[in-house]
Write a protein that holds these residues in place. Structure first.
Motif, PDB file in Angstrom:
ATOM      1  N   ALA A 103      -3.759  -5.681  11.259  1.00 51.91           N
ATOM      2  CA  ALA A 103      -4.304  -4.323  11.205  1.00 51.91           C
ATOM      3  C   ALA A 103      -5.628  -4.177  11.959  1.00 51.91           C
ATOM      4  O   ALA A 103      -5.870  -3.131  12.573  1.00 51.91           O
ATOM      5  N   ALA A 143       4.056 -10.461  13.974  1.00 47.24           N
ATOM      6  CA  ALA A 143       5.035 -10.444  12.887  1.00 47.24           C
ATOM      7  C   ALA A 143       6.129 -11.479  13.100  1.00 47.24           C
ATOM      8  O   ALA A 143       6.518 -12.188  12.164  1.00 47.24           O
ATOM      9  N   ALA A 186      -1.380  -1.544   4.513  1.00 45.02           N
ATOM     10  CA  ALA A 186      -1.664  -2.845   3.898  1.00 45.02           C
ATOM     11  C   ALA A 186      -2.484  -2.689   2.629  1.00 45.02           C
ATOM     12  O   ALA A 186      -2.248  -3.383   1.628  1.00 45.02           O
ATOM     13  N   ALA A 232      -1.959   1.161   9.949  1.00 44.97           N
ATOM     14  CA  ALA A 232      -1.657  -0.218   9.545  1.00 44.97           C
ATOM     15  C   ALA A 232      -2.577  -0.689   8.425  1.00 44.97           C
ATOM     16  O   ALA A 232      -2.145  -1.316   7.458  1.00 44.97           O
ATOM     17  N   LEU A 279       5.387   1.589   8.129  1.00 47.47           N
ATOM     18  CA  LEU A 279       4.853   0.232   8.073  1.00 47.47           C
ATOM     19  C   LEU A 279       5.059  -0.410   6.692  1.00 47.47           C
ATOM     20  O   LEU A 279       5.229  -1.626   6.589  1.00 47.47           O
ATOM     21  N   SER A 292       1.868  -6.078  17.418  1.00 48.69           N
ATOM     22  CA  SER A 292       2.397  -6.250  16.062  1.00 48.69           C
ATOM     23  C   SER A 292       3.708  -7.017  16.074  1.00 48.69           C
ATOM     24  O   SER A 292       3.985  -7.806  15.164  1.00 48.69           O
ATOM     25  N   SER A 311       0.045  -1.084  20.318  1.00 48.05           N
ATOM     26  CA  SER A 311       0.398  -1.132  18.898  1.00 48.05           C
ATOM     27  C   SER A 311       1.671  -1.927  18.651  1.00 48.05           C
ATOM     28  O   SER A 311       1.666  -2.959  17.978  1.00 48.05           O
ATOM     29  N   ARG A 347       1.471 -10.721   7.995  1.00 43.63           N
ATOM     30  CA  ARG A 347       1.722  -9.462   7.324  1.00 43.63           C
ATOM     31  C   ARG A 347       0.903  -8.363   7.995  1.00 43.63           C
ATOM     32  O   ARG A 347       0.018  -8.643   8.811  1.00 43.63           O
ATOM     33  N   THR A 348       1.196  -7.131   7.607  1.00 47.37           N
ATOM     34  CA  THR A 348       0.536  -5.988   8.235  1.00 47.37           C
ATOM     35  C   THR A 348      -0.980  -6.089   8.150  1.00 47.37           C
ATOM     36  O   THR A 348      -1.703  -5.795   9.107  1.00 47.37           O
TER      37      THR A 348
END
Length: 532
Positions: A313, A302, A164, A160, A40, A298, A294, A308-309
């Motif tokens: 998260a 994204a 981050a 995640a 990640l 994401s 997941s 952003r992660t």
């Protein structure tokens, strides 16, 4: 002399032994977190060390290839050198490689260290299943297997947030150094809690060296093929073609060798037990279907929302954190004699199917609050699938056969994780291209849209553009962005529908398993009453 594994010595289940098992659990979870967190945080790591995108992809691929290869051989070496010695050595090597990783001065050295760390990291999860099968008494065996299930449900979904945190708040080096504190704790618990078995160096007289070379090389090349295939255009690349052909040949030779070797890595004869075969097949499917909780959310945030992660998260945490309570609760339910694990597996598949059906309604208006119910269904559905699989598969395994089962189970798990991720990623890419071409074709069949796109009249573009643009170039830019986002959304919706099909396939596989599995402690009680 045939050096088949003897029945391991029995040890009373004490607090000291329980803490030793906790140490192995911490080490195994740390291994899974390291893999996922690094993946990640790859963009930040790549920027810090100056890797190009293409070269950086080999960081993940090399680690995963080494990780899966190590899963094949770890149980054999654990029996030979003893669980405690091997676990301590592997944990120490894993931590040391993580400490050195940020100091690698060249790309070759950096990737080489990841390969070494992958070998150590891949050896840890099989040890968790091995100790659970060997040391846990029947009454709490399922709770130990629920701890093993956390490596597939808890770790990947917590990663995640950790990725981050390290990259945004601390520093990219801690992506690799984060493993040191938990491994130190794990080492202390393992060294103090696990009993010390004697060395069994006589096993080297019948070492399956040919199987180790062919099996590890074959599965590593197959992992590299799957992870690099799309980027290098599959069979159009001589490298991909060569790796694929070599891996198939090596794996065929490996399987032939394992069938007749006196001390194999994989005891293929165990596959004649339907429960184990069913467990391996369903495990591969579960890891694929679990990506709906997941990978797909994401991908949406994204690519469409530009998050952003750290911003998506919390959705992953909604699945990961509850596992600390849900997984033991599912183990408690499976310990009840009147609950059939086949029905729990079916209910888990139904929950994931409903969550995927809800996800298939995805639009560009969705925000995080639209995913909370989906993630809640995932949080309950995933352990309801994995725990019955573990219970059913391990019910036909005797203690001396634990290392064989652990090697087979973890290799299938490691390889299936890579294969599932590759399948979903490639499916999304190709469906996005398909929908992009379809939308462009529809655009060409409606000339008024083209006129609007080339006009500075904002009112003509309002149905398509977020705001009235001052120039046709800006209009076209907005329009292209909208087309891409719509294609991504449609491809993710298609992926949700695809995973529903795999979830239903798991139910069909369960219907193929007519023999019911009873909870371990109730089976012992039944046998005791029969003797009396």
């Amino acid at each position: 002399m045939n050096a088949q594994p003897a029945a391991p010595a029995t040890h009373p289940f004490t607090l000291r032994l329980a803490l030793g098992l906790v140490g192995v659990l911490i080490a195994a979870l740390t291994s899974g977190l390291n893999d996922r967190v690094t993946d990640l945080a790859l963009a930040d790591v790549r920027a810090a060390i100056g890797f190009s995108y293409d070269r950086a992809t080999w960081i993940t691929s090399a680690y995963q290839a080494a990780e899966v290869a190590a899963m094949m051989v770890a149980p054999w070496f654990a029996v030979t050198f003893s669980l405690r010695r091997f676990a301590l050595a592997v944990a120490f090597g894993f931590a040391l490689a993580g400490i050195l990783q940020p100091f690698a001065a060249t790309p070759g050295l950096f990737i080489g260290l990841r390969v070494i760390q992958g070998l150590f990291g891949g050896a840890l999860p099989p040890l968790l299943m091995t100790v659970a099968l060997r040391f846990l008494p029947p009454g709490i065996k399922l709770y130990g297997l629920s701890a093993y299930a956390l490596t597939a449900t808890f770790g990947p979904n917590v990663a995640a947030s950790l990725a981050a945190f390290w990259t945004d708040a601390v520093g990219w080096q801690f992506v690799f150094w984060q493993i040191v504190p938990p491994l130190l704790l794990a080492g202390v618990l393992i060294g103090w809690g696990l009993p010390q078995d004697p060395l069994r160096l006589e096993r080297f007289k019948q070492i399956d060296l040919f199987g180790m070379l062919t099996g590890c090389s074959g599965v590593a090349l197959m992992v590299l093929t799957l992870s690099q295939g799309e980027r290098l255009d599959w069979l159009q690349s001589p490298l991909i073609t060569g790796m694929l052909c070599a891996s198939i040949a090596l794996l065929v030779a490996f399987l032939i060798n394992e069938w007749s070797h006196p001390l194999p890595l994989f005891k293929l004869q165990l596959l004649q037990r339907k429960n184990l075969t069913h467990g391996l097949l369903v495990l591969a499917g579960v890891l694929l279907v679990a990506l709906s909780g997941s990978a797909l959310p994401s991908a949406y945030f994204a690519q469409v929302e530009g998050f952003r992660t750290v911003q998506f998260a919390p959705l992953a945490l909604a699945i990961g954190l509850p596992q600390l309570l849900i997984a033991p609760f599912m183990a408690f339910l499976l310990n009840l004699r009147w609950i059939d694990c086949r029905w729990m597996l079916t209910c888990g598949a139904a929950l994931l199917s409903v969550s995927c059906l809800m996800g298939a309604q995805l639009t560009d208006d969705w925000a995080r609050q639209n995913f909370w119910l989906i993630q809640l269904l995932q949080a309950f559905g995933q352990p309801m699938l994995i725990l019955p699989v573990l219970m059913s598969a391990t019910s036909v395994i005797l203690p001396p056969e634990g290392p064989y089962a652990s090697a087979m189970f973890n290799t299938v798990r490691g390889f299936s994780s890579v294969a599932a991720g590759s399948l979903v990623e490639n499916f999304l890419t190709h469906r996005e291209k398909f929908h992009s071409h379809t939308l462009v074709d529809q655009l060409g069949n409606r000339p008024w849209l083209m006129t609007a796109a080339n006009s500075a009249d904002a009112s003509a573009m309002k149905p398509l553009l977020p705001d009235g643009s001052a120039s046709s170039a800006e209009n076209l830019g907005h329009f292209a962005t909208l087309l891409k986002h719509q294609a991504v959304i449609l491809s993710i919706s298609d992926a949700y529908l695809l995973l529903i099909g795999f979830a239903l396939l798991l139910v069909l596989l369960t219907a193929w398993l007519p023999k019911r599995v009873w909870p371990p402690q109730t089976l012992i009680q039944t046998q005791t009453k029969a003797v009396r």
